[in-house]
Design a protein around this motif. Sequence first.
Motif, PDB file in Angstrom:
ATOM      1  N   ARG A   3     -35.204 -15.754  40.206  1.00 22.85           N
ATOM      2  CA  ARG A   3     -34.356 -14.601  39.854  1.00 22.85           C
ATOM      3  C   ARG A   3     -33.808 -14.700  38.426  1.00 22.85           C
ATOM      4  O   ARG A   3     -33.666 -13.689  37.749  1.00 22.85           O
ATOM      5  CB  ARG A   3     -33.185 -14.485  40.826  1.00 22.85           C
ATOM      6  N   PHE A   4     -33.493 -15.918  38.007  1.00 28.96           N
ATOM      7  CA  PHE A   4     -32.919 -16.138  36.687  1.00 28.96           C
ATOM      8  C   PHE A   4     -33.957 -16.785  35.778  1.00 28.96           C
ATOM      9  O   PHE A   4     -34.782 -17.593  36.232  1.00 28.96           O
ATOM     10  CB  PHE A   4     -31.705 -17.062  36.773  1.00 28.96           C
ATOM     11  N   THR A   5     -33.890 -16.437  34.497  1.00 26.67           N
ATOM     12  CA  THR A   5     -34.788 -17.027  33.506  1.00 26.67           C
ATOM     13  C   THR A   5     -33.986 -17.422  32.276  1.00 26.67           C
ATOM     14  O   THR A   5     -33.239 -16.598  31.722  1.00 26.67           O
ATOM     15  CB  THR A   5     -35.888 -16.041  33.087  1.00 26.67           C
ATOM     16  N   VAL A   6     -34.155 -18.669  31.863  1.00 28.61           N
ATOM     17  CA  VAL A   6     -33.485 -19.155  30.664  1.00 28.61           C
ATOM     18  C   VAL A   6     -34.513 -19.223  29.541  1.00 28.61           C
ATOM     19  O   VAL A   6     -35.644 -19.663  29.744  1.00 28.61           O
ATOM     20  CB  VAL A   6     -32.805 -20.520  30.909  1.00 28.61           C
ATOM     21  N   SER A   7     -34.115 -18.777  28.364  1.00 25.19           N
ATOM     22  CA  SER A   7     -35.023 -18.780  27.224  1.00 25.19           C
ATOM     23  C   SER A   7     -34.213 -18.984  25.955  1.00 25.19           C
ATOM     24  O   SER A   7     -32.995 -18.798  25.950  1.00 25.19           O
ATOM     25  CB  SER A   7     -35.796 -17.459  27.146  1.00 25.19           C
ATOM     26  N   ARG A   8     -34.901 -19.375  24.903  1.00 21.16           N
ATOM     27  CA  ARG A   8     -34.178 -19.589  23.659  1.00 21.16           C
ATOM     28  C   ARG A   8     -34.801 -18.805  22.514  1.00 21.16           C
ATOM     29  O   ARG A   8     -35.996 -18.560  22.485  1.00 21.16           O
ATOM     30  CB  ARG A   8     -34.128 -21.072  23.309  1.00 21.16           C
ATOM     31  N   ASP A   9     -33.947 -18.432  21.595  1.00 21.21           N
ATOM     32  CA  ASP A   9     -34.355 -17.789  20.342  1.00 21.21           C
ATOM     33  C   ASP A   9     -33.982 -18.783  19.255  1.00 21.21           C
ATOM     34  O   ASP A   9     -32.825 -18.822  18.821  1.00 21.21           O
ATOM     35  CB  ASP A   9     -33.625 -16.459  20.188  1.00 21.21           C
ATOM     36  N   SER A  10     -34.960 -19.582  18.850  1.00 21.09           N
ATOM     37  CA  SER A  10     -34.656 -20.656  17.910  1.00 21.09           C
ATOM     38  C   SER A  10     -34.200 -20.120  16.556  1.00 21.09           C
ATOM     39  O   SER A  10     -33.398 -20.746  15.880  1.00 21.09           O
ATOM     40  CB  SER A  10     -35.866 -21.575  17.742  1.00 21.09           C
ATOM     41  N   ALA A  11     -34.695 -18.945  16.183  1.00 19.66           N
ATOM     42  CA  ALA A  11     -34.307 -18.386  14.884  1.00 19.66           C
ATOM     43  C   ALA A  11     -32.816 -18.050  14.850  1.00 19.66           C
ATOM     44  O   ALA A  11     -32.181 -18.077  13.801  1.00 19.66           O
ATOM     45  CB  ALA A  11     -35.131 -17.144  14.580  1.00 19.66           C
ATOM     46  N   LYS A  12     -32.281 -17.716  16.014  1.00 21.75           N
ATOM     47  CA  LYS A  12     -30.872 -17.331  16.094  1.00 21.75           C
ATOM     48  C   LYS A  12     -30.014 -18.406  16.750  1.00 21.75           C
ATOM     49  O   LYS A  12     -28.828 -18.176  17.011  1.00 21.75           O
ATOM     50  CB  LYS A  12     -30.729 -16.018  16.871  1.00 21.75           C
ATOM     51  N   ASN A  13     -30.616 -19.556  17.039  1.00 18.90           N
ATOM     52  CA  ASN A  13     -29.874 -20.635  17.708  1.00 18.90           C
ATOM     53  C   ASN A  13     -29.149 -20.100  18.947  1.00 18.90           C
ATOM     54  O   ASN A  13     -27.980 -20.423  19.180  1.00 18.90           O
ATOM     55  CB  ASN A  13     -28.870 -21.282  16.760  1.00 18.90           C
ATOM     56  N   THR A  14     -29.852 -19.308  19.701  1.00 18.42           N
ATOM     57  CA  THR A  14     -29.256 -18.660  20.865  1.00 18.42           C
ATOM     58  C   THR A  14     -30.107 -18.890  22.103  1.00 18.42           C
ATOM     59  O   THR A  14     -31.338 -18.885  22.024  1.00 18.42           O
ATOM     60  CB  THR A  14     -29.111 -17.143  20.612  1.00 18.42           C
ATOM     61  N   VAL A  15     -29.443 -19.093  23.213  1.00 19.75           N
ATOM     62  CA  VAL A  15     -30.116 -19.237  24.501  1.00 19.75           C
ATOM     63  C   VAL A  15     -29.647 -18.101  25.412  1.00 19.75           C
ATOM     64  O   VAL A  15     -28.447 -17.822  25.494  1.00 19.75           O
ATOM     65  CB  VAL A  15     -29.803 -20.589  25.142  1.00 19.75           C
ATOM     66  N   HIS A  16     -30.596 -17.466  26.039  1.00 23.85           N
ATOM     67  CA  HIS A  16     -30.291 -16.356  26.944  1.00 23.85           C
ATOM     68  C   HIS A  16     -30.508 -16.765  28.390  1.00 23.85           C
ATOM     69  O   HIS A  16     -31.390 -17.564  28.683  1.00 23.85           O
ATOM     70  CB  HIS A  16     -31.199 -15.156  26.629  1.00 23.85           C
ATOM     71  N   LEU A  17     -29.720 -16.192  29.251  1.00 24.45           N
ATOM     72  CA  LEU A  17     -29.938 -16.339  30.688  1.00 24.45           C
ATOM     73  C   LEU A  17     -30.100 -14.936  31.252  1.00 24.45           C
ATOM     74  O   LEU A  17     -29.117 -14.184  31.348  1.00 24.45           O
ATOM     75  CB  LEU A  17     -28.777 -17.065  31.366  1.00 24.45           C
ATOM     76  N   GLN A  18     -31.317 -14.573  31.576  1.00 22.43           N
ATOM     77  CA  GLN A  18     -31.596 -13.277  32.170  1.00 22.43           C
ATOM     78  C   GLN A  18     -31.440 -13.399  33.670  1.00 22.43           C
ATOM     79  O   GLN A  18     -32.106 -14.232  34.304  1.00 22.43           O
ATOM     80  CB  GLN A  18     -33.012 -12.815  31.820  1.00 22.43           C
ATOM     81  N   MET A  19     -30.579 -12.575  34.237  1.00 26.81           N
ATOM     82  CA  MET A  19     -30.276 -12.652  35.663  1.00 26.81           C
ATOM     83  C   MET A  19     -30.733 -11.371  36.343  1.00 26.81           C
ATOM     84  O   MET A  19     -30.184 -10.296  36.066  1.00 26.81           O
ATOM     85  CB  MET A  19     -28.773 -12.869  35.860  1.00 26.81           C
ATOM     86  N   ASN A  20     -31.728 -11.493  37.181  1.00 29.71           N
ATOM     87  CA  ASN A  20     -32.268 -10.348  37.920  1.00 29.71           C
ATOM     88  C   ASN A  20     -31.989 -10.502  39.408  1.00 29.71           C
ATOM     89  O   ASN A  20     -31.646 -11.589  39.876  1.00 29.71           O
ATOM     90  CB  ASN A  20     -33.770 -10.225  37.679  1.00 29.71           C
ATOM     91  N   SER A  21     -32.159  -9.424  40.134  1.00 30.01           N
ATOM     92  CA  SER A  21     -31.944  -9.431  41.590  1.00 30.01           C
ATOM     93  C   SER A  21     -30.612 -10.084  41.935  1.00 30.01           C
ATOM     94  O   SER A  21     -30.529 -10.956  42.814  1.00 30.01           O
ATOM     95  CB  SER A  21     -33.098 -10.165  42.296  1.00 30.01           C
ATOM     96  N   LEU A  22     -29.587  -9.664  41.231  1.00 33.90           N
ATOM     97  CA  LEU A  22     -28.272 -10.277  41.400  1.00 33.90           C
ATOM     98  C   LEU A  22     -27.743 -10.080  42.807  1.00 33.90           C
ATOM     99  O   LEU A  22     -27.992  -9.052  43.470  1.00 33.90           O
ATOM    100  CB  LEU A  22     -27.297  -9.700  40.375  1.00 33.90           C
ATOM    101  N   LYS A  23     -26.976 -11.073  43.249  1.00 35.74           N
ATOM    102  CA  LYS A  23     -26.346 -11.056  44.563  1.00 35.74           C
ATOM    103  C   LYS A  23     -24.842 -11.207  44.371  1.00 35.74           C
ATOM    104  O   LYS A  23     -24.388 -11.790  43.380  1.00 35.74           O
ATOM    105  CB  LYS A  23     -26.873 -12.216  45.410  1.00 35.74           C
ATOM    106  N   PRO A  24     -24.066 -10.725  45.336  1.00 35.73           N
ATOM    107  CA  PRO A  24     -22.604 -10.906  45.229  1.00 35.73           C
ATOM    108  C   PRO A  24     -22.202 -12.367  45.051  1.00 35.73           C
ATOM    109  O   PRO A  24     -21.219 -12.657  44.355  1.00 35.73           O
ATOM    110  CB  PRO A  24     -22.093 -10.337  46.550  1.00 35.73           C
TER     111      PRO A  24
END
Length: 126
Positions: free
Chosen positions: A67-88
């Motif tokens: 459901r969740f995917t972690v990825s990084r944007d090295s150019a921006k020194n940023t890490v994203h956590l994409q959260m899908n199919s969220l649950k309460p």
Amino acid sequence: QVHVSESGGGLAQAGGSLRVSCEVSGDTSEKYALGWFRQAPGKEREFVAGIDWNNNNTAYADSVKGRFTVSRDSAKNTVHLQMNSLKPEDTAVYYCNVDSTTVSGLMADGGSFGTWGLGTPVTVSS
């Protein structure tokens, strides 16, 4: 010295999606890992996902796999956590942690030796 700052999050309905991001600043010359942790009201803080900066190796808690995917944007020194199919039960404050270790190390020590952000709240309504 490394600093981290979270952004994103907010409110979503069950089944929806949100993305939280963590910007890393300061001395990032060392090899390090970045982890996402969360703490729900009345519960212990728990590991959610993480990524090794140098080789993109990732790890996820069983509760978020697929459901969740972690990825990084090295150019921006940023890490994203994409959260899908969220649950309460995903409702929590999400924290970013960075340390000169591996993702396995973060999972093992719970981020105890790393640098924490202030957190960003995520609320999932049913």
